[in-house]
Design an enzyme around this catalytic site. Structure first.
Site, mmCIF file in Angstrom:
data_model
loop_
_atom_site.group_PDB
_atom_site.id
_atom_site.type_symbol
_atom_site.label_atom_id
_atom_site.label_comp_id
_atom_site.label_asym_id
_atom_site.label_seq_id
_atom_site.Cartn_x
_atom_site.Cartn_y
_atom_site.Cartn_z
ATOM 1 N N CYS A 166 15.723 9.959 24.085
ATOM 2 C CA CYS A 166 14.892 8.997 24.835
ATOM 3 C C CYS A 166 15.123 9.097 26.348
ATOM 4 O O CYS A 166 16.190 8.782 26.854
ATOM 5 C CB CYS A 166 15.213 7.588 24.345
ATOM 6 S SG CYS A 166 14.240 6.333 25.174
ATOM 7 N N TRP A 197 0.824 -1.218 0.000
ATOM 8 C CA TRP A 197 0.000 0.000 0.000
ATOM 9 C C TRP A 197 0.853 1.261 0.000
ATOM 10 O O TRP A 197 0.357 2.352 -0.224
ATOM 11 C CB TRP A 197 -0.975 0.000 1.187
ATOM 12 C CG TRP A 197 -0.319 -0.316 2.496
ATOM 13 C CD1 TRP A 197 0.219 0.572 3.370
ATOM 14 C CD2 TRP A 197 -0.122 -1.620 3.048
ATOM 15 N NE1 TRP A 197 0.746 -0.102 4.438
ATOM 16 C CE2 TRP A 197 0.549 -1.446 4.278
ATOM 17 C CE3 TRP A 197 -0.445 -2.914 2.637
ATOM 18 C CZ2 TRP A 197 0.912 -2.517 5.084
ATOM 19 C CZ3 TRP A 197 -0.091 -3.982 3.454
ATOM 20 C CH2 TRP A 197 0.575 -3.785 4.657
ATOM 21 N N ASP A 207 -0.950 4.431 17.157
ATOM 22 C CA ASP A 207 -1.291 3.006 17.221
ATOM 23 C C ASP A 207 -0.502 2.383 18.381
ATOM 24 O O ASP A 207 0.178 3.087 19.130
ATOM 25 C CB ASP A 207 -1.011 2.312 15.878
ATOM 26 C CG ASP A 207 0.483 2.133 15.631
ATOM 27 O OD1 ASP A 207 1.293 2.779 16.331
ATOM 28 O OD2 ASP A 207 0.853 1.342 14.753
ATOM 29 N N LEU A 235 -8.823 -14.188 9.150
ATOM 30 C CA LEU A 235 -8.372 -12.959 9.811
ATOM 31 C C LEU A 235 -9.133 -12.691 11.106
ATOM 32 O O LEU A 235 -8.694 -11.897 11.935
ATOM 33 C CB LEU A 235 -8.557 -11.738 8.883
ATOM 34 C CG LEU A 235 -7.503 -11.557 7.790
ATOM 35 C CD1 LEU A 235 -7.883 -10.401 6.873
ATOM 36 C CD2 LEU A 235 -6.134 -11.287 8.402
ATOM 37 N N CYS A 249 12.005 -0.057 18.334
ATOM 38 C CA CYS A 249 11.513 0.044 19.713
ATOM 39 C C CYS A 249 10.444 -1.041 19.914
ATOM 40 O O CYS A 249 9.279 -0.773 20.208
ATOM 41 C CB CYS A 249 10.947 1.447 19.951
ATOM 42 S SG CYS A 249 10.777 1.820 21.695
ATOM 43 N N TYR A 299 -12.509 -11.532 13.582
ATOM 44 C CA TYR A 299 -13.241 -10.263 13.751
ATOM 45 C C TYR A 299 -13.977 -9.927 12.442
ATOM 46 O O TYR A 299 -13.703 -8.928 11.782
ATOM 47 C CB TYR A 299 -12.302 -9.121 14.153
ATOM 48 C CG TYR A 299 -11.594 -9.382 15.462
ATOM 49 C CD1 TYR A 299 -12.215 -9.085 16.680
ATOM 50 C CD2 TYR A 299 -10.325 -9.940 15.484
ATOM 51 C CE1 TYR A 299 -11.580 -9.354 17.881
ATOM 52 C CE2 TYR A 299 -9.688 -10.204 16.686
ATOM 53 C CZ TYR A 299 -10.308 -9.902 17.878
ATOM 54 O OH TYR A 299 -9.661 -10.167 19.062
ATOM 55 N N CYS A 337 19.013 2.719 17.521
ATOM 56 C CA CYS A 337 17.844 3.620 17.472
ATOM 57 C C CYS A 337 18.266 5.035 17.048
ATOM 58 O O CYS A 337 19.114 5.656 17.696
ATOM 59 C CB CYS A 337 17.175 3.662 18.841
ATOM 60 S SG CYS A 337 15.776 4.785 18.866
ATOM 61 N N TYR A 383 -9.001 6.080 15.067
ATOM 62 C CA TYR A 383 -7.690 5.703 14.550
ATOM 63 C C TYR A 383 -7.707 5.580 13.013
ATOM 64 O O TYR A 383 -6.870 6.156 12.309
ATOM 65 C CB TYR A 383 -7.198 4.383 15.183
ATOM 66 C CG TYR A 383 -5.980 3.896 14.460
ATOM 67 C CD1 TYR A 383 -4.729 4.455 14.746
ATOM 68 C CD2 TYR A 383 -6.065 2.956 13.428
ATOM 69 C CE1 TYR A 383 -3.601 4.072 14.036
ATOM 70 C CE2 TYR A 383 -4.949 2.578 12.714
ATOM 71 C CZ TYR A 383 -3.719 3.136 13.023
ATOM 72 O OH TYR A 383 -2.612 2.777 12.311
ATOM 73 N N GLU A 403 -5.261 -0.745 6.708
ATOM 74 C CA GLU A 403 -5.403 -0.369 8.121
ATOM 75 C C GLU A 403 -6.407 -1.270 8.837
ATOM 76 O O GLU A 403 -6.201 -1.659 9.973
ATOM 77 C CB GLU A 403 -5.834 1.101 8.251
ATOM 78 C CG GLU A 403 -4.710 2.078 7.961
ATOM 79 C CD GLU A 403 -3.528 1.937 8.918
ATOM 80 O OE1 GLU A 403 -3.728 1.506 10.072
ATOM 81 O OE2 GLU A 403 -2.399 2.251 8.508
HETATM 82 FE FE1 SF4 Z 1 12.953 2.819 22.137
HETATM 83 FE FE2 SF4 Z 1 14.291 4.657 23.481
HETATM 84 FE FE3 SF4 Z 1 15.469 2.367 22.911
HETATM 85 FE FE4 SF4 Z 1 14.931 4.109 20.955
HETATM 86 S S1 SF4 Z 1 16.342 4.379 22.637
HETATM 87 S S2 SF4 Z 1 14.587 1.889 20.911
HETATM 88 S S3 SF4 Z 1 13.028 4.992 21.685
HETATM 89 S S4 SF4 Z 1 13.716 2.655 24.217
#
Ligand code: SF4
Length: 361
Positions: free
Chosen positions: A209, A25, A139, A81, A193, A83, A203, A121, A38
């Site tokens: 963070c 999509w 989400d 699926l 995450c 529901y 990350c 949503y 979605e």
């Molecule tokens: Fe998640 Fe923070 Fe780790 Fe990034 S640094 S993966 S935002 S916990």
């Protein structure tokens, strides 16, 4: 707000441009494709949802083709699926859109929310991902990401935290880039995450963070109330007569509405599965069955129920040979080759797959 917004936005958008997954999509961002993806991806894993999406779009390339299809066929393409009200709502919404909106999805919140099966949503997803409107989106992936990023210290489903999360999603949204930015947040939650073992070392936003700085990543999100699962024992019978199999269509309302099934039901206290099956057949169809033979036991889940389904083959004994239906709207005697034309609930579908694999059909 503690994160440095412009730097966070830039870093995240660059990361998304480089690492986002190639999902069907995302090739066109057609509103129709966004809508279906979605709805399909609610409660469904990405790989499975993608396979269903591609099969669906091949058969229903536009809203008109959904509106013209029978509910029976829509349910068949949704089979597995779960529901099923989601599929029925897509069908109703498509018919409504053909009548009132030239087969096009609207781009405004009020009209979207007026459509069956579209809530806060999904409306936000269609507006931001399909129409690139400056609308925030939250989400489960974003909730978890925010719980860690902003070090949220109480369960994220609490009303106050939901307000906080949606407000922050709005505040950090870069104007004109909602499509990519909202997806980038979701993608970061899904790929980096993650629920378990977040990959903080790679990350892109680790220096924003708070839970990483405080060393509490493993404690976020704070768990909320869990709902108890309920275990139930059920039985079903594969009734055969001269090479044909008996199936019945469930009522238009309630659990698994309008799906097909083999009769059966819950095993009551003090009953064996075989006794329960004979009773259920009599109560549901007034047919007397016997010569039971165990096929297998399948396990499946729906909402908070964990079902153990005992499956038998059975045959008609003396008494009425035509069913009198008490818990179904119609019945058929079909050949095993015709089974693929009907949509069944998960447990019965697993039974059919088992019998095919074992060459019992
Ligand atoms: Fe998640 Fe923070 Fe780790 Fe990034 S640094 S993966 S935002 S916990």
């Amino acid at each position: 707000m503690i994160i440095e917004i412009p730097s966070f936005q830039k870093t995240l958008l660059n990361w998304f441009a480089r690492y986002s997954r190639d999902l069907p999509w995302r090739r066109s961002y057609l509103p129709y494709h966004i809508w279906i993806s979605e709805i399909m991806l609610q409660q469904t894993q990405m790989e499975r949802g993608t396979a269903y999406f591609e099969r669906w779009i091949k058969r229903f390339p536009d809203i008109a083709s959904i509106a013209e299809a029978s509910e029976e066929e829509i349910l068949k393409y949704w089979e597995g699926l779960g529901y099923y009200s989601r599929a029925r709502n897509i069908h109703k919404a498509a018919q409504l859109l053909m009548k009132k909106n030239g087969g096009q999805l609207p781009a405004d919140r009020t009209s979207l929310l007026a459509m069956p099966g579209i809530g806060k949503y999904t409306a936000a997803a269609i507006m931001s991902l399909a129409f690139n409107k400056d609308v925030p989106l939250v989400d489960a992936n974003i909730e978890r990401l925010f719980a860690r990023l902003f070090n949220i210290e109480t369960p994220i489903k609490d009303k106050g935290q939901q307000t906080f999360i949606w407000r922050n999603a709005k505040e950090i949204l870069p104007p004109g880039q909602a499509r990519n930015f909202n997806q980038a947040l979701m993608e970061l939650g899904a790929l980096v995450c993650r629920p378990r073992n977040p990959n903080c070392t790679v990350c892109p936003v680790h220096n924003h963070c708070q839970s990483l700085t405080l060393g509490v990543v493993d404690e976020r999100p704070v768990p909320g109330k869990t709902t108890d699962t309920i275990r139930i024992e059920m039985v079903t019978g594969f009734l055969q007569k001269g090479g044909a199999i008996f199936i019945q269509k469930r009522p238009p309302n309630g659990v698994w509405a309008n799906l097909w099934e083999f009769p059966g039901g819950r095993i009551e206290a003090g009953e064996t599965p075989a006794e329960a099956l004979v009773r259920e057949y009599m109560e549901e169809t007034e047919m007397n069955i016997g010569n039971l033979s165990k096929i297998t036991t399948v396990k499946h889940s729906y909402t908070r129920y964990r079902v153990t389904l005992h499956c038998y083959t059975c045959f008609l004994l003396n008494g009425p040979q035509r069913p009198v239906l008490h818990e179904a709207q119609e019945y058929r005697w079909i050949t095993p080759l015709d089974l693929h034309r009907f949509a069944f609930p998960a447990g019965h579908r697993k039974l059919i797959e088992f019998m095919r694999k074992k060459k019992l059909l």
